[in-house]
Design a protein around this motif. Structure first.
Motif, PDB file in Angstrom:
ATOM      1  N   THR A 226      45.743   1.857  -7.088  1.00  0.00           N
ATOM      2  CA  THR A 226      44.912   1.740  -5.895  1.00  0.00           C
ATOM      3  C   THR A 226      44.962   2.991  -5.041  1.00  0.00           C
ATOM      4  O   THR A 226      43.930   3.464  -4.535  1.00  0.00           O
ATOM      5  N   TYR A 227      46.152   3.563  -4.895  1.00  0.00           N
ATOM      6  CA  TYR A 227      46.324   4.642  -3.914  1.00  0.00           C
ATOM      7  C   TYR A 227      46.449   6.037  -4.524  1.00  0.00           C
ATOM      8  O   TYR A 227      46.509   7.020  -3.794  1.00  0.00           O
ATOM      9  N   ILE A 228      46.514   6.128  -5.859  1.00  0.00           N
ATOM     10  CA  ILE A 228      46.502   7.436  -6.518  1.00  0.00           C
ATOM     11  C   ILE A 228      45.188   7.575  -7.276  1.00  0.00           C
ATOM     12  O   ILE A 228      44.938   6.847  -8.234  1.00  0.00           O
ATOM     13  N   LYS A 229      44.344   8.475  -6.854  1.00  0.00           N
ATOM     14  CA  LYS A 229      43.024   8.632  -7.459  1.00  0.00           C
ATOM     15  C   LYS A 229      43.133   9.285  -8.835  1.00  0.00           C
ATOM     16  O   LYS A 229      43.849  10.264  -9.020  1.00  0.00           O
ATOM     17  N   GLN A 230      42.394   8.723  -9.790  1.00  0.00           N
ATOM     18  CA  GLN A 230      42.386   9.295 -11.130  1.00  0.00           C
ATOM     19  C   GLN A 230      41.778  10.693 -11.135  1.00  0.00           C
ATOM     20  O   GLN A 230      42.140  11.531 -11.956  1.00  0.00           O
ATOM     21  N   SER A 231      40.855  10.954 -10.202  1.00  0.00           N
ATOM     22  CA  SER A 231      40.208  12.265 -10.146  1.00  0.00           C
ATOM     23  C   SER A 231      41.213  13.374  -9.868  1.00  0.00           C
ATOM     24  O   SER A 231      41.047  14.510 -10.315  1.00  0.00           O
ATOM     25  N   ILE A 232      42.285  13.047  -9.138  1.00  0.00           N
ATOM     26  CA  ILE A 232      43.320  14.039  -8.849  1.00  0.00           C
ATOM     27  C   ILE A 232      44.026  14.453 -10.134  1.00  0.00           C
ATOM     28  O   ILE A 232      44.262  15.635 -10.386  1.00  0.00           O
ATOM     29  N   LEU A 233      44.350  13.466 -10.971  1.00  0.00           N
ATOM     30  CA  LEU A 233      45.009  13.767 -12.234  1.00  0.00           C
ATOM     31  C   LEU A 233      44.061  14.476 -13.202  1.00  0.00           C
ATOM     32  O   LEU A 233      44.445  15.425 -13.886  1.00  0.00           O
ATOM     33  N   LEU A 234      42.807  14.030 -13.252  1.00  0.00           N
ATOM     34  CA  LEU A 234      41.854  14.617 -14.180  1.00  0.00           C
ATOM     35  C   LEU A 234      41.541  16.067 -13.854  1.00  0.00           C
ATOM     36  O   LEU A 234      41.160  16.839 -14.733  1.00  0.00           O
ATOM     37  N   SER A 235      41.701  16.461 -12.588  1.00  0.00           N
ATOM     38  CA  SER A 235      41.418  17.841 -12.201  1.00  0.00           C
ATOM     39  C   SER A 235      42.394  18.831 -12.837  1.00  0.00           C
ATOM     40  O   SER A 235      42.125  20.026 -12.879  1.00  0.00           O
ATOM     41  N   PHE A 236      43.543  18.310 -13.328  1.00  0.00           N
ATOM     42  CA  PHE A 236      44.540  19.188 -13.952  1.00  0.00           C
ATOM     43  C   PHE A 236      44.359  19.288 -15.466  1.00  0.00           C
ATOM     44  O   PHE A 236      45.091  20.013 -16.125  1.00  0.00           O
ATOM     45  N   ALA A 237      43.393  18.575 -16.014  1.00  0.00           N
ATOM     46  CA  ALA A 237      43.240  18.510 -17.467  1.00  0.00           C
ATOM     47  C   ALA A 237      42.370  19.652 -17.983  1.00  0.00           C
ATOM     48  O   ALA A 237      41.276  19.439 -18.502  1.00  0.00           O
ATOM     49  N   ASN A 238      42.854  20.866 -17.865  1.00  0.00           N
ATOM     50  CA  ASN A 238      42.075  22.042 -18.274  1.00  0.00           C
ATOM     51  C   ASN A 238      42.517  22.619 -19.611  1.00  0.00           C
ATOM     52  O   ASN A 238      41.748  23.335 -20.260  1.00  0.00           O
ATOM     53  N   THR A 239      43.749  22.369 -20.027  1.00  0.00           N
ATOM     54  CA  THR A 239      44.275  22.888 -21.282  1.00  0.00           C
ATOM     55  C   THR A 239      44.803  21.719 -22.112  1.00  0.00           C
ATOM     56  O   THR A 239      45.022  20.623 -21.585  1.00  0.00           O
ATOM     57  N   PRO A 240      45.024  21.925 -23.434  1.00  0.00           N
ATOM     58  CA  PRO A 240      45.581  20.837 -24.248  1.00  0.00           C
ATOM     59  C   PRO A 240      46.905  20.298 -23.701  1.00  0.00           C
ATOM     60  O   PRO A 240      47.145  19.086 -23.733  1.00  0.00           O
ATOM     61  N   PHE A 241      47.751  21.199 -23.193  1.00  0.00           N
ATOM     62  CA  PHE A 241      49.044  20.759 -22.655  1.00  0.00           C
ATOM     63  C   PHE A 241      48.846  19.844 -21.448  1.00  0.00           C
ATOM     64  O   PHE A 241      49.427  18.757 -21.382  1.00  0.00           O
ATOM     65  N   THR A 242      48.048  20.311 -20.494  1.00  0.00           N
ATOM     66  CA  THR A 242      47.847  19.525 -19.273  1.00  0.00           C
ATOM     67  C   THR A 242      47.027  18.270 -19.545  1.00  0.00           C
ATOM     68  O   THR A 242      47.246  17.233 -18.924  1.00  0.00           O
ATOM     69  N   ALA A 243      46.092  18.344 -20.496  1.00  0.00           N
ATOM     70  CA  ALA A 243      45.277  17.170 -20.819  1.00  0.00           C
ATOM     71  C   ALA A 243      46.141  16.048 -21.387  1.00  0.00           C
ATOM     72  O   ALA A 243      46.005  14.877 -20.999  1.00  0.00           O
ATOM     73  N   ILE A 244      47.038  16.406 -22.308  1.00  0.00           N
ATOM     74  CA  ILE A 244      47.941  15.401 -22.879  1.00  0.00           C
ATOM     75  C   ILE A 244      48.863  14.842 -21.805  1.00  0.00           C
ATOM     76  O   ILE A 244      49.081  13.622 -21.719  1.00  0.00           O
ATOM     77  N   LEU A 245      49.391  15.720 -20.973  1.00  0.00           N
ATOM     78  CA  LEU A 245      50.287  15.277 -19.902  1.00  0.00           C
ATOM     79  C   LEU A 245      49.577  14.326 -18.946  1.00  0.00           C
ATOM     80  O   LEU A 245      50.129  13.281 -18.566  1.00  0.00           O
ATOM     81  N   VAL A 246      48.347  14.670 -18.571  1.00  0.00           N
ATOM     82  CA  VAL A 246      47.584  13.829 -17.644  1.00  0.00           C
ATOM     83  C   VAL A 246      47.321  12.457 -18.251  1.00  0.00           C
ATOM     84  O   VAL A 246      47.478  11.421 -17.588  1.00  0.00           O
ATOM     85  N   MET A 247      46.940  12.415 -19.519  1.00  0.00           N
ATOM     86  CA  MET A 247      46.646  11.128 -20.150  1.00  0.00           C
ATOM     87  C   MET A 247      47.901  10.277 -20.314  1.00  0.00           C
ATOM     88  O   MET A 247      47.838   9.045 -20.213  1.00  0.00           O
ATOM     89  N   MET A 248      49.041  10.904 -20.543  1.00  0.00           N
ATOM     90  CA  MET A 248      50.291  10.142 -20.628  1.00  0.00           C
ATOM     91  C   MET A 248      50.674   9.575 -19.265  1.00  0.00           C
ATOM     92  O   MET A 248      51.144   8.435 -19.166  1.00  0.00           O
ATOM     93  N   ILE A 249      50.470  10.358 -18.223  1.00  0.00           N
ATOM     94  CA  ILE A 249      50.748   9.869 -16.869  1.00  0.00           C
ATOM     95  C   ILE A 249      49.811   8.723 -16.516  1.00  0.00           C
ATOM     96  O   ILE A 249      50.228   7.703 -15.944  1.00  0.00           O
ATOM     97  N   LEU A 250      48.533   8.878 -16.866  1.00  0.00           N
ATOM     98  CA  LEU A 250      47.568   7.805 -16.618  1.00  0.00           C
ATOM     99  C   LEU A 250      47.958   6.521 -17.342  1.00  0.00           C
ATOM    100  O   LEU A 250      47.876   5.423 -16.787  1.00  0.00           O
TER     101      LEU A 250
END
Length: 322
Positions: A226-250
């Motif tokens: 509710t209080y953590i926007k997915q858009s904040i996490l998705l904004s960091f998904a620019n490289t394979p490393f960060t994309a995998i990390l973001v999806m695991m956090i999600l």
């Protein structure tokens, strides 16, 4: 006086009705997510505690000793494959794992089962097939990575933790139909009716024992969604490393049941390649908020910390290869 007047002006300028409306909207959203997680998870908790109770009352230590391979790798592979036989999601897998450890199944084999069970069972794989447009690609990626991670983590656990890692108070729980310990409770001297009654009572006790951790974990997951926007996490998904990390956090935050997470993952197909999507489907089914709470209630804290670290590293490395 000027400071007080300034604060008063600011407070007067805030639309109170707007604040109440925003608060009530976020509360309703939290409440909706919380209830949906509970409704989604409870059926699988029930399945899990009944399987746990059946193992308690009908399966003897000697039977498990005969069917579980003696060598390290064989027992881990056996535990991983055993996950395909039990249609239990991560919501109800911890009670089953606890019961297997109490039945003297090697810890590493039980952990391999706990990690693979919520992913490689037919129900989840079929849901993944449907969610991704009747395509087998993500089914193979998900099942393959889950099996690889389960075997790798199980073998590592066998070297790092050769002894039982159940919390002391779990080991000392008094169970109503625990006659002369597990062996006697499952022996032929007790009639089927008594075993059935013991199974029902044990399942009820286990349900309420596990249920409070599900409620607590579901509330935390709902609050974070509710209080953590997915858009904040998705904004960091620019490289394979960060994309995998973001999806695991999600995956950890959303705490979806493994039977439903593929439908959420498929909505990210236009944003992420198969690697991050597979990491989402595997890591979330192995570790999420409600599952973490249950593991902490069952296993020692140090063991849980090391286990999650091993899972994270193995899933991350595997997703990079996809």
């Amino acid at each position: 006086m000027r400071i007080k007047e300034g604060i008063g002006d600011i407070l007067q300028s805030v639309p109170l009705n707007g604040v109440i409306l925003v608060f009530s909207h976020s509360f309703l959203q939290l409440n909706t997510i919380f209830i949906s997680i509970i409704i989604e998870a409870v059926p699988f908790i029930i399945i899990g505690v009944f399987i746990s109770a059946i193992i308690q009352m009908f399966v003897t230590d000697s039977l498990l000793a005969r069917i579980v391979p003696k060598n390290r790798i064989g027992s881990v592979v056996f535990g991983t494959c055993m996950g395909s036989l039990f249609p239990a999601c991560e919501c109800g897998i911890v009670p089953i794992t606890e019961r297997l450890v109490k039945k003297k199944v090697p810890l590493h084999a039980a952990i391999a089962f706990m990690l693979a069970g919520p992913i490689i069972n037919p129900v989840v794989l079929f849901a993944t097939y449907i969610a991704f447009g009747s395509s087998w690609q993500m089914v193979f990626y998900r099942a393959g990575l889950a099996i690889a991670v389960s075997i790798a983590v199980g073998i590592l656990v066998s070297y790092l933790f050769p002894e039982n890692q159940l919390r002391d108070y779990v080991d000392k729980k008094i169970e109503k139909y625990h006659l002369h310990h597990d062996e006697a409770a499952a022996s032929e001297r007790i009639s089927f009716i008594e075993k059935f009654k013991g199974t029902m009572d044990h399942a009820i006790d286990e349900f309420f024992s596990v249920g409070k951790y599900l409620v607590f974990g579901a509330f935390i997951a709902a609050a974070m969604q509710t209080y953590i926007k997915q858009s904040i996490l998705l904004s960091f998904a620019n490289t394979p490393f960060t994309a995998i990390l973001v999806m695991m956090i999600l995956a950890f935050i959303m705490s979806l049941c493994s039977e439903a997470d593929a439908f959420v993952a498929s909505s990210f197909r236009s944003t992420f390649p198969p690697g991050p999507l597979t990491a989402f489907l595997v890591f979330g089914a192995m570790v999420d908020i409600k599952n973490l709470i249950m593991m902490l209630s069952t296993f020692k804290k140090k063991f849980v910390a090391v286990l999650i670290t091993l899972i994270f590293v193995c899933v991350f490395a595997g997703a990079l290869l996809i």
